[in-house]
Design an enzyme around this catalytic site. Structure first.
Site, PDB file in Angstrom:
ATOM      1  N   SER A 172      69.859  31.329 -13.534  1.00  0.00           N
ATOM      2  CA  SER A 172      69.680  31.522 -12.101  1.00  0.00           C
ATOM      3  C   SER A 172      70.716  30.697 -11.338  1.00  0.00           C
ATOM      4  O   SER A 172      71.916  30.878 -11.553  1.00  0.00           O
ATOM      5  CB  SER A 172      68.248  31.178 -11.703  1.00  0.00           C
ATOM      6  OG  SER A 172      67.949  31.638 -10.405  1.00  0.00           O
ATOM      7  N   ASP A 264      64.442  42.259 -12.494  1.00  0.00           N
ATOM      8  CA  ASP A 264      64.596  40.973 -11.812  1.00  0.00           C
ATOM      9  C   ASP A 264      64.568  41.217 -10.300  1.00  0.00           C
ATOM     10  O   ASP A 264      65.443  41.888  -9.756  1.00  0.00           O
ATOM     11  CB  ASP A 264      65.919  40.330 -12.226  1.00  0.00           C
ATOM     12  CG  ASP A 264      66.061  38.886 -11.773  1.00  0.00           C
ATOM     13  OD1 ASP A 264      65.524  38.550 -10.703  1.00  0.00           O
ATOM     14  OD2 ASP A 264      66.731  38.114 -12.481  1.00  0.00           O
ATOM     15  N   HIS A 296      63.073  37.970 -13.732  1.00  0.00           N
ATOM     16  CA  HIS A 296      63.717  36.663 -13.622  1.00  0.00           C
ATOM     17  C   HIS A 296      62.953  35.655 -14.497  1.00  0.00           C
ATOM     18  O   HIS A 296      61.752  35.791 -14.703  1.00  0.00           O
ATOM     19  CB  HIS A 296      63.692  36.211 -12.162  1.00  0.00           C
ATOM     20  CG  HIS A 296      64.784  35.265 -11.782  1.00  0.00           C
ATOM     21  ND1 HIS A 296      66.109  35.625 -11.783  1.00  0.00           N
ATOM     22  CD2 HIS A 296      64.739  33.963 -11.376  1.00  0.00           C
ATOM     23  CE1 HIS A 296      66.841  34.592 -11.391  1.00  0.00           C
ATOM     24  NE2 HIS A 296      66.030  33.557 -11.154  1.00  0.00           N
TER      25      HIS A 296
END
Length: 320
Positions: A172, A264, A296
């Protein structure tokens, strides 16, 4: 731990299951995913989703060097932790983990499961803190990570690190910073406030669902990106471009391994799709694992984590 995907749940959620990979170049099949995050949440609620241990104990066969200061700026001391097998006699390849958290939260200990796993595999593992967006805006985080890489090279002999065999790994926001510094570490903006010394070049990058272009319509409209940047895109578009790993992609960039889930909802899969395209156009060696039906932070699921580690192992054996 609870068994992942028992027969009853697979039957109940059959519509959500995605076909596993049959690519002969990928001997381990991709874990089955879900049609959407709601069905994944149901699976978790039914007890069918086995998660990794988030805070495992450090095994006795590892040395842990914690809370090592690597930079002090504006009164804030930034620290890193190092893990390695006891009794290492030769300089070892080293993995630098950069935590996520939308640039505004998270901590370096978040990667402890990977830090332990890869230290036990014979790598030295390092995790570092950086200034979050509530403390300082871009380029602070990038400058900190860059200084951390330089510090690791400067102190390599002290910890048994091979300074010529470093890899950056992040998820991320940490994936974004790993890509940004892996491709653009020589950018003058990112080299302020660091002690003079070696460059910050690395041999390889592993990216988990990291944003690569902060100039897209979606990116510039999100609160997380605006908070990280400290301004709106219209106020400083050039700075947004400097914050985008895409800006620095060139033929001599490190080989890159990419993991991204197709459902995601935080970092669009198009970001990783585009990253692979740009790397291919530049001639940068890369490998892309586009996991159908995973969201995610998908690698907190045990089966996804096992899959990712299998391919990280192969990638690092090839390039590090």
């Amino acid at each position: 731990m609870r068994k992942l995907f028992p027969a009853l749940v697979c039957f109940c959620l059959a519509a959500a299951c995605q076909p596993a990979s049959t690519d002969p170049e990928r001997p381990l099949q991709a874990p089955r995913g879900y049609l959407n995050e709601t069905l994944l949440t149901i699976a978790y609620g039914l007890g069918s989703l086995d998660l990794i241990e988030s805070a495992p104990a450090v095994p006795e066969n590892l040395d842990a060097f914690k809370d090592i200061p690597y930079k002090t700026i504006n009164g804030q001391e930034l620290q890193l932790d190092i893990y390695r097998k006891k009794g290492l006699r030769e300089p070892a390849p080293t993995l630098i983990f950069v935590h996520g958290g939308a640039w505004k939260k998270g901590k370096r200990q978040d990667y402890l499961p990977y830090l332990i796993d890869y230290a036990e595999k014979g790598y030295i593992t390092v995790t570092l803190s950086y200034r979050l967006s509530g403390v300082a805006k871009f380029p602070a985080a990038a400058q900190d990570v860059n200084c951390g890489i330089k510090w690791i090279k400067q102190h390599a002999e002290e910890y048994g690190i091979d300074p010529d065999r470093l890899a950056l790994i992040g998820g991320s926001a940490g994936g974004h910073l790993s890509l940004l510094l892996g491709y653009g570490g020589e950018e003058p903006l990112f080299n302020r406030d660091c002690e003079q010394g070696p460059d910050s070049g690395v041999k390889a990058i592993v990216d988990f669902y990291g944003p690569v272009d902060l100039t897209t319509s979606y990116a510039i409209s999100t609160e997380q990106v605006q908070s990280f940047m400290g301004s709106r895109f219209e106020q400083d578009p050039d700075m947004y471009r400097l914050a985008s790993p895409r800006t620095f992609i060139s033929a001599d960039d490190p080989p890159t391994l990419i993991f991204q889930g197709t459902i995601d909802s935080l970092v669009p899969v198009s970001q990783s799709d585009s990253l692979q395209l740009w790397l291919q156009e530049a001639g940068v060696p890369n490998e892309y694992h586009r996991l159908k039906g995973w969201p995610h932070t998908m690698d907190i699921a045990q089966e996804v984590n096992d899959y990712c580690q299998f391919y990280i192992d192969r990638f690092l054996a090839k390039y590090l």
